[in-house]
Design a protein around this motif. Sequence first.
Motif, PDB file in Angstrom:
ATOM      1  N   UNK A  79       1.795  23.671  77.903  1.00 28.24           N
ATOM      2  CA  UNK A  79       0.694  22.724  78.084  1.00 28.24           C
ATOM      3  C   UNK A  79       1.158  21.546  78.939  1.00 28.24           C
ATOM      4  N   UNK A  80       0.318  21.127  79.868  1.00 30.26           N
ATOM      5  CA  UNK A  80       0.611  19.935  80.649  1.00 30.26           C
ATOM      6  C   UNK A  80       0.323  18.695  79.819  1.00 30.26           C
ATOM      7  N   UNK A  81       1.298  17.795  79.765  1.00 32.79           N
ATOM      8  CA  UNK A  81       1.142  16.529  79.041  1.00 32.79           C
ATOM      9  C   UNK A  81       1.842  15.440  79.841  1.00 32.79           C
ATOM     10  N   UNK A  82       1.607  14.198  79.464  1.00 26.90           N
ATOM     11  CA  UNK A  82       2.378  13.113  80.062  1.00 26.90           C
ATOM     12  C   UNK A  82       3.859  13.342  79.768  1.00 26.90           C
ATOM     13  N   UNK A  83       4.683  13.180  80.777  1.00 31.19           N
ATOM     14  CA  UNK A  83       6.103  13.502  80.623  1.00 31.19           C
ATOM     15  C   UNK A  83       6.760  12.690  79.511  1.00 31.19           C
ATOM     16  N   UNK A  84       6.275  11.470  79.276  1.00 37.13           N
ATOM     17  CA  UNK A  84       6.864  10.622  78.234  1.00 37.13           C
ATOM     18  C   UNK A  84       6.605  11.167  76.833  1.00 37.13           C
ATOM     19  N   UNK A  85       5.658  12.120  76.700  1.00 34.52           N
ATOM     20  CA  UNK A  85       5.290  12.633  75.384  1.00 34.52           C
ATOM     21  C   UNK A  85       6.004  13.932  75.013  1.00 34.52           C
ATOM     22  N   UNK A  86       6.749  14.511  75.926  1.00 31.78           N
ATOM     23  CA  UNK A  86       7.375  15.808  75.655  1.00 31.78           C
ATOM     24  C   UNK A  86       8.332  15.713  74.468  1.00 31.78           C
ATOM     25  N   UNK A  87       9.193  14.710  74.471  1.00 27.78           N
ATOM     26  CA  UNK A  87      10.153  14.546  73.363  1.00 27.78           C
ATOM     27  C   UNK A  87       9.440  14.241  72.050  1.00 27.78           C
ATOM     28  N   UNK A  88       8.387  13.440  72.112  1.00 35.99           N
ATOM     29  CA  UNK A  88       7.637  13.110  70.899  1.00 35.99           C
ATOM     30  C   UNK A  88       6.991  14.356  70.304  1.00 35.99           C
ATOM     31  N   UNK A  89       6.425  15.208  71.140  1.00 36.65           N
ATOM     32  CA  UNK A  89       5.825  16.447  70.648  1.00 36.65           C
ATOM     33  C   UNK A  89       6.880  17.360  70.031  1.00 36.65           C
ATOM     34  N   UNK A  90       8.069  17.378  70.611  1.00 33.38           N
ATOM     35  CA  UNK A  90       9.160  18.161  70.016  1.00 33.38           C
ATOM     36  C   UNK A  90       9.508  17.642  68.623  1.00 33.38           C
ATOM     37  N   UNK A  91       9.539  16.331  68.460  1.00 33.10           N
ATOM     38  CA  UNK A  91       9.858  15.744  67.154  1.00 33.10           C
ATOM     39  C   UNK A  91       8.772  16.065  66.129  1.00 33.10           C
ATOM     40  N   UNK A  92       7.509  15.970  66.560  1.00 34.50           N
ATOM     41  CA  UNK A  92       6.408  16.301  65.648  1.00 34.50           C
ATOM     42  C   UNK A  92       6.484  17.769  65.243  1.00 34.50           C
ATOM     43  N   UNK A  93       6.733  18.634  66.223  1.00 32.84           N
ATOM     44  CA  UNK A  93       6.798  20.072  65.943  1.00 32.84           C
ATOM     45  C   UNK A  93       7.970  20.399  65.020  1.00 32.84           C
ATOM     46  N   UNK A  94       9.075  19.682  65.192  1.00 31.66           N
ATOM     47  CA  UNK A  94      10.259  19.942  64.367  1.00 31.66           C
ATOM     48  C   UNK A  94      10.027  19.532  62.915  1.00 31.66           C
ATOM     49  N   UNK A  95       9.357  18.396  62.703  1.00 33.13           N
ATOM     50  CA  UNK A  95       9.189  17.894  61.334  1.00 33.13           C
ATOM     51  C   UNK A  95       7.888  18.355  60.689  1.00 33.13           C
ATOM     52  N   UNK A  96       6.845  18.525  61.492  1.00 34.05           N
ATOM     53  CA  UNK A  96       5.545  18.948  60.954  1.00 34.05           C
ATOM     54  C   UNK A  96       5.008  20.124  61.773  1.00 34.05           C
ATOM     55  N   UNK A  97       5.642  21.283  61.706  1.00 39.05           N
ATOM     56  CA  UNK A  97       5.213  22.420  62.540  1.00 39.05           C
ATOM     57  C   UNK A  97       3.789  22.871  62.249  1.00 39.05           C
ATOM     58  N   UNK A  98       3.309  22.579  61.036  1.00 39.23           N
ATOM     59  CA  UNK A  98       1.940  22.978  60.692  1.00 39.23           C
ATOM     60  C   UNK A  98       0.894  22.240  61.520  1.00 39.23           C
TER      61      UNK A  98
END
Length: 235
Positions: A79-98
Amino acid sequence: MVLPEPMAAPTKELGDCQNINEAVSSDTLDTGVREPYVMENSSDNANRSRQTNPALVGVSNDRASSSQGNKDIGLWQGHKVNSEFVCLLDRIFHKYPETFDQFTSKNKKLCTMNLNMLCTSVNDFTKTFLNEVDSEMIADYRDAFAYLGNRGLNIGWLRRRLNYIEHLKFSKPLIPELHAIDCHIDDAKRQNLQSKLHVLQAFRRAKMSEIQKAFGTMGTRLTAGFIGDDLLSGP
């Protein structure tokens, strides 16, 4: 009967017309030959100018390089997102994959918009101080979280924290009272009123004990920092 002699003038006029037609035809032919020649020369000159003029070549290259893509766009799981959000999405996915279990959409632009909105909401929410929270802010976040939930994002972890913050801030006057004590402490420090400062600090410790009894250790921890700075920390 004597017939009149034929008039000579029309013959002369016809001859003049023929001469004019020939002249026009000749000019037209000449123009038809010259125009391609002029255009060909102009094209050749323009090509030679582009080949020999580094300024024109530079402009062309700059335009080409600027159209190769926006550097502010990043990719997260396709998915295309703002580049500054890539790491944040990884953190969310790691802690709250649901969070992303039900997140599907054929509209790529809509996916980008919703993921960017999720990250913007998380950034703002987690970097808000408790004393900044008011009822209007609570309502705005509740609306935003409801919208994201309707788009297939399972953000129960954000909603639970929002409900806790609302309860912590508005169910009892302990947080506003603590904030008032902190303001008096700041004034006492500026005026160097040591005796008053000691009394106020004792009041503050007592108020923190009340908050801990009412809301637990999380309540006391959130009084000193952001309302969501622990949501994405740790494993």
